[in-house]
Scaffold this motif. Structure first.
Motif, PDB file in Angstrom:
ATOM      1  N   GLU A   1      19.216  13.925  13.525  1.00  0.00           N
ATOM      2  CA  GLU A   1      19.564  13.477  14.877  1.00  0.00           C
ATOM      3  C   GLU A   1      20.668  12.427  14.828  1.00  0.00           C
ATOM      4  O   GLU A   1      21.613  12.463  15.616  1.00  0.00           O
ATOM      5  CB  GLU A   1      18.337  12.915  15.610  1.00  0.00           C
ATOM      6  N   ILE A   2      20.554  11.491  13.900  1.00  0.00           N
ATOM      7  CA  ILE A   2      21.578  10.448  13.779  1.00  0.00           C
ATOM      8  C   ILE A   2      22.914  11.063  13.385  1.00  0.00           C
ATOM      9  O   ILE A   2      23.957  10.714  13.945  1.00  0.00           O
ATOM     10  CB  ILE A   2      21.132   9.356  12.794  1.00  0.00           C
ATOM     11  N   THR A   3      22.891  12.002  12.457  1.00  0.00           N
ATOM     12  CA  THR A   3      24.121  12.680  12.058  1.00  0.00           C
ATOM     13  C   THR A   3      24.746  13.398  13.244  1.00  0.00           C
ATOM     14  O   THR A   3      25.964  13.336  13.454  1.00  0.00           O
ATOM     15  CB  THR A   3      23.852  13.666  10.907  1.00  0.00           C
ATOM     16  N   SER A   4      23.932  14.068  14.035  1.00  0.00           N
ATOM     17  CA  SER A   4      24.427  14.751  15.226  1.00  0.00           C
ATOM     18  C   SER A   4      25.076  13.761  16.184  1.00  0.00           C
ATOM     19  O   SER A   4      26.173  14.010  16.712  1.00  0.00           O
ATOM     20  CB  SER A   4      23.275  15.485  15.912  1.00  0.00           C
ATOM     21  N   LEU A   5      24.430  12.612  16.406  1.00  0.00           N
ATOM     22  CA  LEU A   5      24.989  11.589  17.295  1.00  0.00           C
ATOM     23  C   LEU A   5      26.243  10.952  16.703  1.00  0.00           C
ATOM     24  O   LEU A   5      27.152  10.569  17.448  1.00  0.00           O
ATOM     25  CB  LEU A   5      23.933  10.534  17.606  1.00  0.00           C
ATOM     26  N   GLN A   6      26.328  10.867  15.395  1.00  0.00           N
ATOM     27  CA  GLN A   6      27.555  10.376  14.763  1.00  0.00           C
ATOM     28  C   GLN A   6      28.691  11.379  14.994  1.00  0.00           C
ATOM     29  O   GLN A   6      29.819  10.988  15.280  1.00  0.00           O
ATOM     30  CB  GLN A   6      27.344  10.151  13.269  1.00  0.00           C
ATOM     31  N   ASN A   7      28.383  12.660  14.868  1.00  0.00           N
ATOM     32  CA  ASN A   7      29.394  13.693  15.090  1.00  0.00           C
ATOM     33  C   ASN A   7      29.890  13.707  16.525  1.00  0.00           C
ATOM     34  O   ASN A   7      31.030  14.096  16.785  1.00  0.00           O
ATOM     35  CB  ASN A   7      28.847  15.075  14.707  1.00  0.00           C
ATOM     36  N   LEU A   8      29.041  13.276  17.448  1.00  0.00           N
ATOM     37  CA  LEU A   8      29.429  13.175  18.854  1.00  0.00           C
ATOM     38  C   LEU A   8      30.114  11.846  19.175  1.00  0.00           C
ATOM     39  O   LEU A   8      30.460  11.583  20.323  1.00  0.00           O
ATOM     40  CB  LEU A   8      28.194  13.331  19.752  1.00  0.00           C
ATOM     41  N   ARG A   9      30.271  11.002  18.172  1.00  0.00           N
ATOM     42  CA  ARG A   9      30.899   9.684  18.298  1.00  0.00           C
ATOM     43  C   ARG A   9      30.108   8.753  19.217  1.00  0.00           C
ATOM     44  O   ARG A   9      30.660   7.914  19.910  1.00  0.00           O
ATOM     45  CB  ARG A   9      32.352   9.809  18.734  1.00  0.00           C
ATOM     46  N   ILE A  10      28.784   8.912  19.181  1.00  0.00           N
ATOM     47  CA  ILE A  10      27.885   8.055  19.944  1.00  0.00           C
ATOM     48  C   ILE A  10      27.313   6.970  19.036  1.00  0.00           C
ATOM     49  O   ILE A  10      27.187   5.823  19.435  1.00  0.00           O
ATOM     50  CB  ILE A  10      26.761   8.896  20.594  1.00  0.00           C
ATOM     51  N   VAL A  11      26.978   7.339  17.813  1.00  0.00           N
ATOM     52  CA  VAL A  11      26.501   6.398  16.794  1.00  0.00           C
ATOM     53  C   VAL A  11      27.641   6.152  15.818  1.00  0.00           C
ATOM     54  O   VAL A  11      28.341   7.092  15.428  1.00  0.00           O
ATOM     55  CB  VAL A  11      25.258   6.955  16.058  1.00  0.00           C
ATOM     56  N   ASN A  12      27.825   4.882  15.462  1.00  0.00           N
ATOM     57  CA  ASN A  12      28.875   4.539  14.498  1.00  0.00           C
ATOM     58  C   ASN A  12      28.680   5.331  13.210  1.00  0.00           C
ATOM     59  O   ASN A  12      27.556   5.454  12.722  1.00  0.00           O
ATOM     60  CB  ASN A  12      28.856   3.038  14.199  1.00  0.00           C
TER      61      ASN A  12
END
Length: 128
Positions: free
Chosen positions: A50-61
């Protein structure tokens, strides 16, 4: 034949865990272990995905800090504000429909202990 993908904007974040992760990482930075305490139903592998997905969406650093903690990007913080607003509004609509008074929810202090956050999380789950 391929399945037609839903093209609504709200589907950009399409699972039940991402809004919760966005909320907590916008509250303050957390390690994987800290997030796992707040989201115990997620396995470590699923949480990392999930964190990787959010990183790919540029939501998580994409880079953790010196304490190995994750945080939101500026866009992630903007999204967090929108998600919270929609969540509170939606809960109020549900309560109004059921003729219940909505409970006001207030974020805990930034330096709250993990046990306080876990307790808060129980009430918060009614909103998001």
């Amino acid at each position: 034949m391929t399945e037609k993908k839903d093209e609504r904007g709200v589907k950009y974040i399409e699972d039940r865990w991402q809004p919760r992760i966005i909320f907590w990482l916008g509250f303050r930075p957390f390690t994987i272990e800290g997030l796992h305490q707040l989201l115990p139903e997620l396995t470590d592998v699923a949480l990392k995905e999930e964190i990787t997905s959010l990183q790919n969406l540029r939501i998580v650093n994409p880079v953790v800090d010196e304490e190995n903690k994750y945080s939101l990007t500026d866009d992630g913080n903007d999204l967090r504000n929108m998600v919270l607003t929609m969540s509170v509004w939606g809960r109020q609509q549900m309560d109004d429909s059921a003729n219940r008074a909505s409970t006001q929810i207030v974020e805990p202090e930034k330096d709250a202990s993990m046990s306080e956050l876990i307790k808060y999380n129980e009430k918060f789950n009614e909103y998001i």
